[in-house]
Design a protein around this motif. Structure first.
Motif, PDB file in Angstrom:
ATOM      1  N   UNK A   1       0.619  -1.426  -0.034  1.00 57.67           N
ATOM      2  CA  UNK A   1       0.062  -0.121  -0.017  1.00 57.67           C
ATOM      3  C   UNK A   1       0.998   1.203  -0.034  1.00 57.67           C
ATOM      4  N   UNK A   2       0.129   2.486  -0.215  1.00 57.38           N
ATOM      5  CA  UNK A   2       1.063   3.321  -0.753  1.00 57.38           C
ATOM      6  C   UNK A   2       1.340   4.048   0.885  1.00 57.38           C
ATOM      7  N   UNK A   3       0.182   4.483   1.402  1.00 61.53           N
ATOM      8  CA  UNK A   3       0.685   4.128   3.298  1.00 61.53           C
ATOM      9  C   UNK A   3      -0.380   4.114   4.324  1.00 61.53           C
ATOM     10  N   UNK A   4      -0.316   3.639   5.296  1.00 56.13           N
ATOM     11  CA  UNK A   4      -1.275   2.584   6.521  1.00 56.13           C
ATOM     12  C   UNK A   4      -2.566   4.229   6.563  1.00 56.13           C
ATOM     13  N   UNK A   5      -1.221   5.739   6.743  1.00 60.31           N
ATOM     14  CA  UNK A   5      -2.340   6.048   7.105  1.00 60.31           C
ATOM     15  C   UNK A   5      -3.013   7.164   6.197  1.00 60.31           C
ATOM     16  N   UNK A   6      -2.400   6.859   4.775  1.00 59.60           N
ATOM     17  CA  UNK A   6      -3.592   7.323   3.861  1.00 59.60           C
ATOM     18  C   UNK A   6      -4.670   6.732   3.578  1.00 59.60           C
ATOM     19  N   UNK A   7      -4.197   5.503   4.059  1.00 57.88           N
ATOM     20  CA  UNK A   7      -5.969   4.923   3.806  1.00 57.88           C
ATOM     21  C   UNK A   7      -7.096   4.900   5.155  1.00 57.88           C
ATOM     22  N   UNK A   8      -6.097   4.929   6.446  1.00 58.16           N
ATOM     23  CA  UNK A   8      -6.702   5.151   7.309  1.00 58.16           C
ATOM     24  C   UNK A   8      -7.414   7.083   8.073  1.00 58.16           C
ATOM     25  N   UNK A   9      -7.313   7.610   6.442  1.00 60.49           N
ATOM     26  CA  UNK A   9      -7.975   8.831   6.164  1.00 60.49           C
ATOM     27  C   UNK A   9      -9.108   8.804   5.411  1.00 60.49           C
TER      28      UNK A   9
END
Length: 310
Positions: free
Chosen positions: A78-86
């Motif tokens: 994934x690019x970023x788990x933070x970005x997906x959470x957002x």
């Protein structure tokens, strides 16, 4: 490299390799903790594990559901788990996302966070009901991660202000917090990166290490991830601010050391006296001036090998 005896280290290695271990050779606290995490069973006088490194299995985990996670998602990349959470924040009050690899993982100040296979790259979305936690959230999550690792491995890990997980003088993981405010609700996205089975000695970074390099063997990541989720839930739901600050003080390797903190274009140098009840770093400089610092990059800490890339 650890404070464990060679016999205990060998016992722990065998346990997490799913070999049956004599019950009497394991501390009661470790047995009870692994029972809570639902990874062991008893067979006569032995403890037998069912540990796995396949994190995708956790998407259907009962304990994670019981902790209140409405969305549990594994990615290989994934690019970023933070970005997906957002992206999913409007739909859930509690979610957990983890990936084998992040292609655009980020740390504080949007720095690149290397996220190769073998580590734990995790984001927890959590609606904060106790607003008094917001100022010390990074410290609280650090306490949760160290609690999880110590309970699983019987090793003392430490915390470096504001967000680094340390083993001795080297960094093993870090924390990133991003808060989202909507009406009267606060959703925190809690990013946790932990070097587990990835080999950091080849990373080119100074003063970093992984769990496998500390232990001498690979760890099943599922038990670590569940333990972190459990400890995060416990600290966010049940632990008071004063208790969190006291726990952080006991786990820290920052207080009493010489330090240099970069705040925008200013560098504050001095001795760390303490942290405040709100988690601010208290520094006395060479002129006797006392600073209370709520954010900044620790560019030097006495005795620590790790240096951030600014």
């Amino acid at each position: 490299m650890t404070n464990l005896s060679s016999s205990m280290l060998s016992t722990i290695k065998n346990l997490y390799s799913n070999k049956c271990i004599q019950r009497s050779s394991l501390p009661h606290e470790l047995i009870n903790y692994l029972l809570t995490l639902e990874f062991i069973k008893f067979k006569n006088d032995s403890v037998c594990g069912s540990f796995s490194d396949n994190m995708k299995l956790l998407e259907n985990d009962v304990l994670l559901r019981n902790l209140g996670f409405q969305f549990i998602k594994y990615f290989y990349s994934i690019d970023s788990t933070m970005s997906h959470a957002k992206k999913i924040a409007d739909n859930y009050s509690k979610a957990i996302i983890f990936s084998e690899v992040q292609t655009k993982g980020r740390g504080r100040a949007r720095r690149i966070w290397l996220s190769p296979p073998g580590g734990i790259w995790l984001s927890i979305l959590w609606q904060i009901e106790r607003k008094e936690l917001l100022e010390i959230l990074s410290l609280a999550i650090g306490v949760a991660v160290v609690n999880a690792l110590k309970k699983l491995l019987l090793i003392d890990f430490k915390l470096k202000w504001p967000n680094d997980i340390m083993f001795s003088v080297k960094k093993i993981g870090g924390i990133l917090i991003e808060n989202m405010f909507k009406d009267d609700k606060v959703l925190s996205i809690i990013g946790i990166g932990l070097n587990v089975n990835n080999k950091m000695r080849f990373s080119g970074l100074q003063g970093v290490i992984s769990l496998s390099e500390i232990l001498g063997f690979n760890m099943p990541r599922n038990v670590i991830l569940k333990a972190i989720a459990l400890e995060v839930a416990r600290i966010l739901e049940k632990t008071g601010v004063e208790d969190i600050i006291d726990l952080w003080r006991k786990m820290n390797l920052t207080i009493g050391k010489k330090i240099a903190v970069k705040i925008n274009h200013l560098v504050v140098e001095g001795i760390v006296l303490d942290i405040s009840p709100r988690g601010k770093l208290i520094i006395e400089d060479s002129k006797g001036k006392v600073w209370e610092i709520s954010y900044g990059d620790v560019v030097y800490l006495e005795g620590i090998e790790y240096r951030p890339i600014l």
